[in-house]
Each structure stands twice: as structure tokens, then as C-alpha cells.
Design a protein around this motif. Structure first.
Motif, PDB file in Angstrom:
ATOM      1  N   GLN A  57      32.338   5.259 -23.974  1.00  0.00           N
ATOM      2  CA  GLN A  57      33.499   4.533 -23.450  1.00  0.00           C
ATOM      3  C   GLN A  57      33.060   3.244 -22.743  1.00  0.00           C
ATOM      4  N   LEU A  58      31.987   3.330 -21.975  1.00  0.00           N
ATOM      5  CA  LEU A  58      31.502   2.163 -21.243  1.00  0.00           C
ATOM      6  C   LEU A  58      30.892   1.117 -22.177  1.00  0.00           C
ATOM      7  N   VAL A  59      30.206   1.565 -23.200  1.00  0.00           N
ATOM      8  CA  VAL A  59      29.640   0.640 -24.183  1.00  0.00           C
ATOM      9  C   VAL A  59      30.767   0.000 -24.993  1.00  0.00           C
ATOM     10  N   ASP A  60      31.756   0.797 -25.382  1.00  0.00           N
ATOM     11  CA  ASP A  60      32.889   0.293 -26.159  1.00  0.00           C
ATOM     12  C   ASP A  60      33.673  -0.769 -25.377  1.00  0.00           C
ATOM     13  N   ALA A  61      33.737  -0.609 -24.055  1.00  0.00           N
ATOM     14  CA  ALA A  61      34.426  -1.588 -23.217  1.00  0.00           C
ATOM     15  C   ALA A  61      33.524  -2.782 -22.902  1.00  0.00           C
ATOM     16  N   ASP A  62      32.305  -2.765 -23.420  1.00  0.00           N
ATOM     17  CA  ASP A  62      31.332  -3.843 -23.239  1.00  0.00           C
ATOM     18  C   ASP A  62      30.833  -3.943 -21.797  1.00  0.00           C
ATOM     19  N   LEU A  63      30.917  -2.831 -21.055  1.00  0.00           N
ATOM     20  CA  LEU A  63      30.427  -2.807 -19.681  1.00  0.00           C
ATOM     21  C   LEU A  63      28.941  -2.476 -19.619  1.00  0.00           C
ATOM     22  N   LEU A  64      28.475  -1.695 -20.581  1.00  0.00           N
ATOM     23  CA  LEU A  64      27.065  -1.368 -20.689  1.00  0.00           C
ATOM     24  C   LEU A  64      26.533  -1.871 -22.023  1.00  0.00           C
ATOM     25  N   ILE A  65      25.287  -2.274 -22.016  1.00  0.00           N
ATOM     26  CA  ILE A  65      24.598  -2.662 -23.242  1.00  0.00           C
ATOM     27  C   ILE A  65      23.632  -1.538 -23.589  1.00  0.00           C
ATOM     28  N   ALA A  66      23.746  -1.007 -24.789  1.00  0.00           N
ATOM     29  CA  ALA A  66      22.880   0.075 -25.255  1.00  0.00           C
ATOM     30  C   ALA A  66      21.777  -0.508 -26.133  1.00  0.00           C
ATOM     31  N   THR A  67      20.550  -0.101 -25.856  1.00  0.00           N
ATOM     32  CA  THR A  67      19.397  -0.555 -26.629  1.00  0.00           C
ATOM     33  C   THR A  67      18.609   0.655 -27.090  1.00  0.00           C
ATOM     34  N   LYS A  68      18.411   0.766 -28.400  1.00  0.00           N
ATOM     35  CA  LYS A  68      17.632   1.885 -28.943  1.00  0.00           C
ATOM     36  C   LYS A  68      16.157   1.702 -28.636  1.00  0.00           C
ATOM     37  N   ASP A  69      15.519   2.817 -28.253  1.00  0.00           N
ATOM     38  CA  ASP A  69      14.089   2.849 -27.979  1.00  0.00           C
ATOM     39  C   ASP A  69      13.545   4.116 -28.620  1.00  0.00           C
ATOM     40  N   GLY A  70      13.245   4.025 -29.910  1.00  0.00           N
ATOM     41  CA  GLY A  70      12.850   5.220 -30.654  1.00  0.00           C
ATOM     42  C   GLY A  70      14.046   6.147 -30.795  1.00  0.00           C
ATOM     43  N   ARG A  71      13.882   7.377 -30.327  1.00  0.00           N
ATOM     44  CA  ARG A  71      14.989   8.343 -30.377  1.00  0.00           C
ATOM     45  C   ARG A  71      15.900   8.225 -29.176  1.00  0.00           C
ATOM     46  N   ASN A  72      15.484   7.478 -28.182  1.00  0.00           N
ATOM     47  CA  ASN A  72      16.262   7.334 -26.949  1.00  0.00           C
ATOM     48  C   ASN A  72      17.102   6.068 -26.976  1.00  0.00           C
ATOM     49  N   VAL A  73      18.100   6.050 -26.111  1.00  0.00           N
ATOM     50  CA  VAL A  73      18.919   4.861 -25.918  1.00  0.00           C
ATOM     51  C   VAL A  73      18.865   4.512 -24.443  1.00  0.00           C
ATOM     52  N   ASN A  74      18.631   3.260 -24.153  1.00  0.00           N
ATOM     53  CA  ASN A  74      18.613   2.769 -22.777  1.00  0.00           C
ATOM     54  C   ASN A  74      19.882   1.965 -22.524  1.00  0.00           C
TER      55      ASN A  74
END
Length: 94
Positions: A57-74
Motif C-alpha cells: 500500500q505504501l509503495v503503491d501510494a509512492d510513499l516508499l521506494i522498494a529496491t530489490k537486493d537479491g531475494r530481499n527488498v529494501n
């Protein structure tokens, strides 16, 4: 970045949940470091699937930026969106 009414509504709805506010506070406290889902689970104590929903929800609202790091997301706060949202809201103060 100029926000339209739809975008402001989406951001407001995303911030309208106490768990999502906690996640945003955690992300903010990381400063330039990235927040990991496991850290959120440890601190909030919700199921991983529930945390993932809140993060989505937070990423969809553009409040958080998600960055893939291997199998993890930061995750980190999208400062540009937050600045635009706060600027929009500041127009309502007297």
C-alpha cells in the motif's frame, strides 16, 4: 512534483492506518539506510503477509521506494512525494 487530488487521496488513505504510520516512522528513522521487511516484522509483530500488504500500500501510494537486493527488498522513504504531500497540506493552514 505537483500532486493531483487522486494522488493526495491515495497517499492519505495509505497513511490512514496506524501500522503503516509505524512503518513510515521506521523507514524515516533509517535516514539514508534502507528498511528491510524482517526488521519491520520484528518490531511490529504482525505476520509477514500482513506486513507485505502494508508495504504494498505504501509503495503503491509512492510513499516508499522498494529496491530489490537479491531475494530481499529494501524500502526507503520517497522524500520527493512526502515533500509534495506536505506542501499540498500546508496550503490548508491559516
Amino acid at each position: 512534483m505537483e500532486l493531483d487530488a487522486k494522488k493526495v487521496e491515495k497517499i492519505s488513505k495509505a497513511l490512514g492506518d496506524s501500522y503503516r504510520l509505524q512503518i513510515m516512522a521506521m523507514a524515516k528513522s533509517q535516514d539514508d539506510a534502507c528498511l528491510k521487511c524482517a526488521c519491520i516484522i520484528d518490531n511490529i509483530g504482525l505476520a509477514q503477509s500482513t506486513i507485505s500488504h502494508h508495504l504494498s500500500q505504501l509503495v503503491d501510494a509512492d510513499l516508499l521506494i522498494a529496491t530489490k537486493d537479491g531475494r530481499n527488498v529494501n524500502y526507503r522513504v520517497n522524500k520527493e512525494t512526502m515533500d509534495s504531500y506536505l506542501k499540498f497540506l500546508s496550503a490548508f493552514k491559516s
